[in-house]
Motif scaffolding. Structure first.
Motif, PDB file in Angstrom:
ATOM      1  N   UNK A  17       1.035  -0.997   0.144  1.00 35.61           N
ATOM      2  CA  UNK A  17       0.108  -0.084  -0.152  1.00 35.61           C
ATOM      3  C   UNK A  17       0.377   1.054   0.333  1.00 35.61           C
ATOM      4  N   UNK A  18       0.115   1.980  -0.822  1.00 35.00           N
ATOM      5  CA  UNK A  18       1.186   3.385  -0.896  1.00 35.00           C
ATOM      6  C   UNK A  18       1.378   4.178   0.586  1.00 35.00           C
ATOM      7  N   UNK A  19       2.073   5.484   1.162  1.00 36.00           N
ATOM      8  CA  UNK A  19       2.214   5.822   2.443  1.00 36.00           C
ATOM      9  C   UNK A  19       0.259   6.674   2.678  1.00 36.00           C
ATOM     10  N   UNK A  20       0.347   7.104   1.726  1.00 35.12           N
ATOM     11  CA  UNK A  20      -1.438   7.607   1.429  1.00 35.12           C
ATOM     12  C   UNK A  20      -2.519   7.060   1.482  1.00 35.12           C
ATOM     13  N   UNK A  21      -2.043   5.307   1.226  1.00 36.62           N
ATOM     14  CA  UNK A  21      -3.187   5.226   0.967  1.00 36.62           C
ATOM     15  C   UNK A  21      -3.272   4.974   2.294  1.00 36.62           C
ATOM     16  N   UNK A  22      -2.299   3.786   3.618  1.00 38.85           N
ATOM     17  CA  UNK A  22      -2.380   3.942   4.594  1.00 38.85           C
ATOM     18  C   UNK A  22      -2.579   4.750   5.289  1.00 38.85           C
ATOM     19  N   UNK A  23      -2.556   6.539   5.029  1.00 39.07           N
ATOM     20  CA  UNK A  23      -3.303   7.169   6.137  1.00 39.07           C
ATOM     21  C   UNK A  23      -4.838   7.728   6.105  1.00 39.07           C
ATOM     22  N   UNK A  24      -5.092   7.492   4.507  1.00 44.10           N
ATOM     23  CA  UNK A  24      -6.404   7.763   4.459  1.00 44.10           C
ATOM     24  C   UNK A  24      -7.169   6.542   5.226  1.00 44.10           C
ATOM     25  N   UNK A  61      -2.903  18.701   7.121  1.00 44.13           N
ATOM     26  CA  UNK A  61      -2.922  18.128   5.822  1.00 44.13           C
ATOM     27  C   UNK A  61      -1.188  17.603   6.144  1.00 44.13           C
ATOM     28  N   UNK A  62      -1.037  15.762   5.975  1.00 44.63           N
ATOM     29  CA  UNK A  62       0.110  15.198   6.700  1.00 44.63           C
ATOM     30  C   UNK A  62       0.613  15.252   5.409  1.00 44.63           C
ATOM     31  N   UNK A  63       2.107  15.755   4.977  1.00 42.90           N
ATOM     32  CA  UNK A  63       3.237  16.168   4.088  1.00 42.90           C
ATOM     33  C   UNK A  63       3.853  14.876   3.686  1.00 42.90           C
ATOM     34  N   UNK A  64       2.997  13.612   2.820  1.00 40.19           N
ATOM     35  CA  UNK A  64       3.931  12.613   2.942  1.00 40.19           C
ATOM     36  C   UNK A  64       4.359  12.837   2.238  1.00 40.19           C
ATOM     37  N   UNK A  65       5.177  13.559   0.849  1.00 38.77           N
ATOM     38  CA  UNK A  65       6.564  13.887   0.001  1.00 38.77           C
ATOM     39  C   UNK A  65       7.353  13.821   0.660  1.00 38.77           C
ATOM     40  N   UNK A  66       7.337  14.772   2.651  1.00 44.62           N
ATOM     41  CA  UNK A  66       8.267  14.839   3.099  1.00 44.62           C
ATOM     42  C   UNK A  66       8.886  14.184   3.850  1.00 44.62           C
ATOM     43  N   UNK A  67       8.219  12.741   4.199  1.00 44.34           N
ATOM     44  CA  UNK A  67       8.303  11.832   5.039  1.00 44.34           C
ATOM     45  C   UNK A  67       9.519  10.651   4.502  1.00 44.34           C
ATOM     46  N   UNK A  68      10.006  11.098   3.395  1.00 41.92           N
ATOM     47  CA  UNK A  68      11.248  10.243   2.987  1.00 41.92           C
ATOM     48  C   UNK A  68      12.639  10.440   2.656  1.00 41.92           C
ATOM     49  N   UNK A  69      13.279   9.865   3.546  1.00 41.67           N
ATOM     50  CA  UNK A  69      14.373   9.846   3.231  1.00 41.67           C
ATOM     51  C   UNK A  69      15.501   8.327   2.402  1.00 41.67           C
ATOM     52  N   UNK A  70      16.200   9.655   2.034  1.00 42.92           N
ATOM     53  CA  UNK A  70      17.326   8.614   0.862  1.00 42.92           C
ATOM     54  C   UNK A  70      16.883   8.005   0.343  1.00 42.92           C
TER      55      UNK A  70
END
Length: 155
Positions: A17-24, A61-70
């Motif tokens: 599952x994508x991070x966005x769908x997990x949050x949803x 707003x949960x900024x999913x794109x900001x939660x990536x590291x490397x």
């Protein structure tokens, strides 16, 4: 038989599952939305923030794109952000429209740590108490516990 077995195995492989769908699909997100808050997983204001809660716009707003590291999703931080912003909702309900800390500084300190305190000290003085509570709750409580807090103060 081989074709049937291959099809069966392919259908049994779990989809990631994508991070966005997990949050949803998260129960804490559902509680927030049940209260009438729109939850978005990205937004044009996601420049350098993990997320935000805007009471006046009834928007979280949960900024999913900001939660990536490397190149890898930091799921722990993503969960912390959801809990943090949900605590701001509970604080806003408690303060009848203006975020107000639920616990005293001393009560929060019993569950916090120096790392959280050092982050909070970067905020303006008038925001430090609510941020201290939100960061501490995000780090020490589960989604279920934060859901209960939101329900207790908002419903």
């Amino acid at each position: 038989l081989a074709l049937s077995l291959t099809a069966l195995l392919a259908s049994a492989t779990p989809a990631i599952a994508s991070p966005s769908s997990l949050l949803r699909s998260n129960h804490l997100t559902q509680v927030v939305e049940d209260y009438g808050i729109t939850v978005l997983t990205n937004h044009e204001e996601c420049l350098d923030s993990y997320g935000f809660f805007s009471p006046s716009r009834k928007l979280m707003v949960i900024c999913v794109s900001q939660h990536y590291e490397n190149g890898k999703m930091d799921y722990a931080e993503l969960g912390d952000t959801l809990r943090h912003e949900s605590m701001h909702l509970a604080q806003t309900c408690y303060g009848k429209g203006t975020p107000k800390p639920i616990l005293s500084w001393n009560q929060i300190a019993k569950h916090s740590n120096n790392q959280i305190l050092s982050i909070v000290q970067r905020y303006p003085a008038d925001r430090q108490h609510v941020e201290y509570e939100a960061f501490t709750a995000a780090a020490t409580l589960t989604n279920t516990q934060v859901s209960k807090i939101v329900k207790d103060f908002c419903f």
